[in-house]
Design a protein around this motif. Sequence first.
Motif, PDB file in Angstrom:
ATOM      1  N   ALA A  92       1.999  -5.566   6.526  1.00  0.00           N
ATOM      2  CA  ALA A  92       2.060  -5.925   7.943  1.00  0.00           C
ATOM      3  C   ALA A  92       3.476  -6.352   8.350  1.00  0.00           C
ATOM      4  CB  ALA A  92       1.046  -7.022   8.263  1.00  0.00           C
ATOM      5  N   GLY A  93       4.478  -5.669   7.773  1.00  0.00           N
ATOM      6  CA  GLY A  93       5.860  -5.904   8.191  1.00  0.00           C
ATOM      7  C   GLY A  93       6.461  -7.220   7.731  1.00  0.00           C
ATOM      8  N   ARG A  94       5.906  -7.811   6.697  1.00  0.00           N
ATOM      9  CA  ARG A  94       6.475  -9.075   6.181  1.00  0.00           C
ATOM     10  C   ARG A  94       6.499  -9.038   4.660  1.00  0.00           C
ATOM     11  NH1 ARG A  94       6.582 -10.950  10.831  1.00  0.00           N
ATOM     12  NH2 ARG A  94       7.622 -12.937  10.999  1.00  0.00           N
ATOM     13  N   LEU A  95       7.633  -9.476   4.105  1.00  0.00           N
ATOM     14  CA  LEU A  95       7.733  -9.573   2.645  1.00  0.00           C
ATOM     15  C   LEU A  95       7.861 -11.047   2.274  1.00  0.00           C
ATOM     16  CD1 LEU A  95       8.384  -7.771  -0.060  1.00  0.00           C
ATOM     17  CD2 LEU A  95      10.600  -8.880   0.209  1.00  0.00           C
ATOM     18  N   LEU A  96       7.104 -11.414   1.256  1.00  0.00           N
ATOM     19  CA  LEU A  96       7.226 -12.773   0.734  1.00  0.00           C
ATOM     20  C   LEU A  96       8.050 -12.709  -0.541  1.00  0.00           C
ATOM     21  CD1 LEU A  96       5.819 -14.999   2.286  1.00  0.00           C
ATOM     22  CD2 LEU A  96       4.195 -15.182   0.386  1.00  0.00           C
TER      23      LEU A  96
ATOM     24  N   ARG B 122       0.841  -1.207   0.000  1.00  0.00           N
ATOM     25  CA  ARG B 122       0.000   0.000   0.000  1.00  0.00           C
ATOM     26  C   ARG B 122       0.870   1.249   0.000  1.00  0.00           C
ATOM     27  NH1 ARG B 122      -3.855  -2.735   3.637  1.00  0.00           N
ATOM     28  NH2 ARG B 122      -2.872  -1.675   5.380  1.00  0.00           N
ATOM     29  N   THR B 123       0.452   2.259  -0.782  1.00  0.00           N
ATOM     30  CA  THR B 123       1.181   3.539  -0.831  1.00  0.00           C
ATOM     31  C   THR B 123       1.384   4.045   0.588  1.00  0.00           C
ATOM     32  OG1 THR B 123      -0.123   3.938  -2.803  1.00  0.00           O
ATOM     33  CG2 THR B 123       1.161   5.800  -1.985  1.00  0.00           C
ATOM     34  N   GLY B 124       2.556   4.590   0.820  1.00  0.00           N
ATOM     35  CA  GLY B 124       2.829   5.156   2.144  1.00  0.00           C
ATOM     36  C   GLY B 124       3.427   4.131   3.094  1.00  0.00           C
ATOM     37  N   GLU B 125       3.424   2.856   2.675  1.00  0.00           N
ATOM     38  CA  GLU B 125       3.965   1.819   3.575  1.00  0.00           C
ATOM     39  C   GLU B 125       5.306   1.295   3.086  1.00  0.00           C
ATOM     40  OE1 GLU B 125       0.993  -1.148   4.305  1.00  0.00           O
ATOM     41  OE2 GLU B 125      -0.261   0.268   5.424  1.00  0.00           O
ATOM     42  N   TYR B 126       5.914   2.043   2.182  1.00  0.00           N
ATOM     43  CA  TYR B 126       7.247   1.648   1.700  1.00  0.00           C
ATOM     44  C   TYR B 126       8.029   2.910   1.356  1.00  0.00           C
ATOM     45  CZ  TYR B 126       5.033   2.486  -2.817  1.00  0.00           C
ATOM     46  OH  TYR B 126       4.373   3.069  -3.859  1.00  0.00           O
ATOM     47  N   LEU B 127       9.352   2.706   1.169  1.00  0.00           N
ATOM     48  CA  LEU B 127      10.243   3.826   0.863  1.00  0.00           C
ATOM     49  C   LEU B 127      10.774   3.706  -0.562  1.00  0.00           C
ATOM     50  CD1 LEU B 127      12.410   3.552   4.112  1.00  0.00           C
ATOM     51  CD2 LEU B 127      10.657   5.287   3.677  1.00  0.00           C
ATOM     52  N   THR B 128      11.002   4.853  -1.188  1.00  0.00           N
ATOM     53  CA  THR B 128      11.754   4.919  -2.446  1.00  0.00           C
ATOM     54  C   THR B 128      12.825   5.987  -2.227  1.00  0.00           C
ATOM     55  OG1 THR B 128      10.452   6.690  -3.406  1.00  0.00           O
ATOM     56  CG2 THR B 128       9.648   4.429  -3.785  1.00  0.00           C
ATOM     57  N   ASN B 129      13.542   6.326  -3.276  1.00  0.00           N
ATOM     58  CA  ASN B 129      14.546   7.389  -3.128  1.00  0.00           C
ATOM     59  C   ASN B 129      13.890   8.729  -2.787  1.00  0.00           C
ATOM     60  OD1 ASN B 129      13.619   7.489  -6.035  1.00  0.00           O
ATOM     61  ND2 ASN B 129      14.892   9.314  -5.982  1.00  0.00           N
ATOM     62  N   GLU B 130      12.588   8.843  -3.020  1.00  0.00           N
ATOM     63  CA  GLU B 130      11.889  10.106  -2.735  1.00  0.00           C
ATOM     64  C   GLU B 130      11.639  10.279  -1.234  1.00  0.00           C
ATOM     65  OE1 GLU B 130      10.040  12.193  -5.207  1.00  0.00           O
ATOM     66  OE2 GLU B 130      11.291  11.264  -6.751  1.00  0.00           O
TER      67      GLU B 130
ATOM     68  N   LEU C 142      10.284 -12.544   4.954  1.00  0.00           N
ATOM     69  CA  LEU C 142      11.271 -11.664   5.580  1.00  0.00           C
ATOM     70  C   LEU C 142      10.561 -10.570   6.365  1.00  0.00           C
ATOM     71  CD1 LEU C 142      13.475 -11.276   2.371  1.00  0.00           C
ATOM     72  CD2 LEU C 142      13.829 -12.883   4.242  1.00  0.00           C
ATOM     73  N   PRO C 143      10.756 -10.534   7.680  1.00  0.00           N
ATOM     74  CA  PRO C 143      10.144  -9.465   8.470  1.00  0.00           C
ATOM     75  C   PRO C 143      10.910  -8.150   8.279  1.00  0.00           C
ATOM     76  CG  PRO C 143      11.418 -10.924   9.884  1.00  0.00           C
ATOM     77  CD  PRO C 143      11.542 -11.464   8.492  1.00  0.00           C
TER      78      PRO C 143
END
Length: 483
Positions: A267-271, A181-189, A281-282
Amino acid sequence: MTTIELYPDDVHNQRTIRQGHPPDWVNRDGGDYDLVVLGGGPGGLTAAITAAAGGHRVAMTEQRLTGGTCVNFGCTPSKALIRCARAVHDASRGAEFGFRLDAPPQTDFGSVMDRVREMRSLSSAGDAVEVAEQAGAEVYLGHTRFTAPNAMEVEGRLLRFRTAVIATGSDPVVPPIEGLRTGEYLTNETVFSLTELPARLVVIGSGPMGCELAQAFRRLGSEVDLVSHSRTLLPNDEQEVSELIRRRFEQEGLRLHLGFKAVRAGAGRLLAQGTGETRELPYDALLFGTGRKAHVEHLGLGAAGVHADGDGVEVDEYLCTSNPNIYAIGDATFPQKFTHAANATARLCIANALDGAHRPARELVIPHCTYTDPEVAEVGLTPRRARNEGVTIDAYRLDLDKVARAFIDGEEEGFGAIYTRSGSSEIAGATLVAAHAGEMITELTLAIMNQVPLEVLAETVHCYPTQAQVFQEIALRYARAQR
Ligand SMILES: Cc1cc2nc3c(=O)[nH]c(=O)nc-3n(C[C@H](O)[C@H](O)[C@H](O)COP(=O)(O)OP(=O)(O)OC[C@H]3O[C@@H](n4cnc5c(N)ncnc54)[C@H](O)[C@@H]3O)c2cc1C
Ligand SMILES: NC(=O)c1ccc[n+]([C@@H]2O[C@H](COP(=O)([O-])OP(=O)(O)OC[C@H]3O[C@@H](n4cnc5c(N)ncnc54)[C@H](O)[C@@H]3O)[C@@H](O)[C@H]2O)c1
């Protein structure tokens, strides 16, 4: 007028905004120009300032911050973060250099990011609106779009031009991932707005951005998982380079998941899905370094008769678009997305567009450097490019542990390689993996541009002891072998 915000709202960010987009700025009324440049990043600024110095009436428009991605969300803040991370790393190597600390160095992330923002504000001073104005380019701030083949509009002002340059740069690509979801991850911006160190960081992408930032955050104290569907780190560089950087990353405690595709997040986990294996990966923060796409949307390109596709604005070899009066430069069109490439295409484009130079872009010799530790720099014809182009080359290489200054400095991990076309001694390309490879590669760029043979490099006196002697030593060995 657009309001620009940078988080946190501190003195450094306020200064960056004052320089790149003064809040009290009032645009002129518009009018007729010899040249209008759309976009005020490194490419746009170079084009506008070069043309103004040639006596042309020039306008440059920018919707966000002059200095573009490079100064505000790319090169400057990333290199500032990397510098802090290297200081912490060097402090942890005390035993090698004869000193002891009572405890491992502790990162004060708030101070690290304060310095990052300070460096950005210092760097942005050189790319400020005022700098462009003093150089003779009239600056318009606001979203800009073409309204006709010879006109564009910015914030209700009409700018008519004889020639225009599109320098709108590129945007980060975030692949579609279930649950993200937008806002729940980082990019270079957004990553350079962090004020707290993520305890667990997952970085997606093993290109220059992913590798540079993954190593930096690891050195600053994050647990870092790097996930990439590429099977190697820095997949656009030589295999030997990727292997060397992989070994270094593993020694420094980065966890690598190469050949894994990010398929679900939230929710803090990547598959991450590999061949026959899924890893969960948490994370406390998720950072994307998954490539960039040219910024060609909402520019009114249709009204100007300019064609663009998924790779950006279409140009001919002179950087001219499908409209003979409109050119494009930098990330908006060029496959090599680097600041020095944006600057070089800007100068070439102005020479072609305003001075009738008729110089093709293939004349440009564009090196690149990824600022991992050690740094990785390449220029010209490398084995990978030679394979793609179906040409054969000869390679001459030397490990850095044979170079006095490299082992004296504890920086002997790396190598230099010089390439010539098969059977010739004329330098055609080079790879360098060294602590300061970016500082050293220009010697080889100059050699390639001037068709210098290895024999001349062998005779060129280099200061002793310097790591740049790796190149002279390679050339000397070649010359001796010819006798
Ligand atoms: C994390 C990161 C690190 C990097 N590190 C390096 C590095 O170390 N060395 C290196 O050489 N390169 C590096 N790069 C790449 C470098 O930042 C880019 O290649 C460079 O900024 C491209 O310059 P440009 O002028 O083409 O585009 P940009 O810098 O993207 O500038 C384009 C400008 O156009 C403006 N614009 C767009 N649309 C409009 C519109 N409609 N109206 C008005 N204005 C508009 C944008 O706001 C922007 O300011 C890095 C990139 C990233 C993401
Ligand atoms: N030092 C420098 O000059 C420097 C530093 C950073 C960025 N840049 C510029 O910015 C551009 C972008 O860099 P980048 O590193 O973001 O892009 P990149 O295109 O070089 O690498 C993208 C990486 O993301 C991976 N990827 C993409 N989708 C994925 C998915 N769903 N799951 C897992 N992995 C995935 C790819 O396999 C690849 O490894 C580069 O072209 C470079 O020109 C330059």
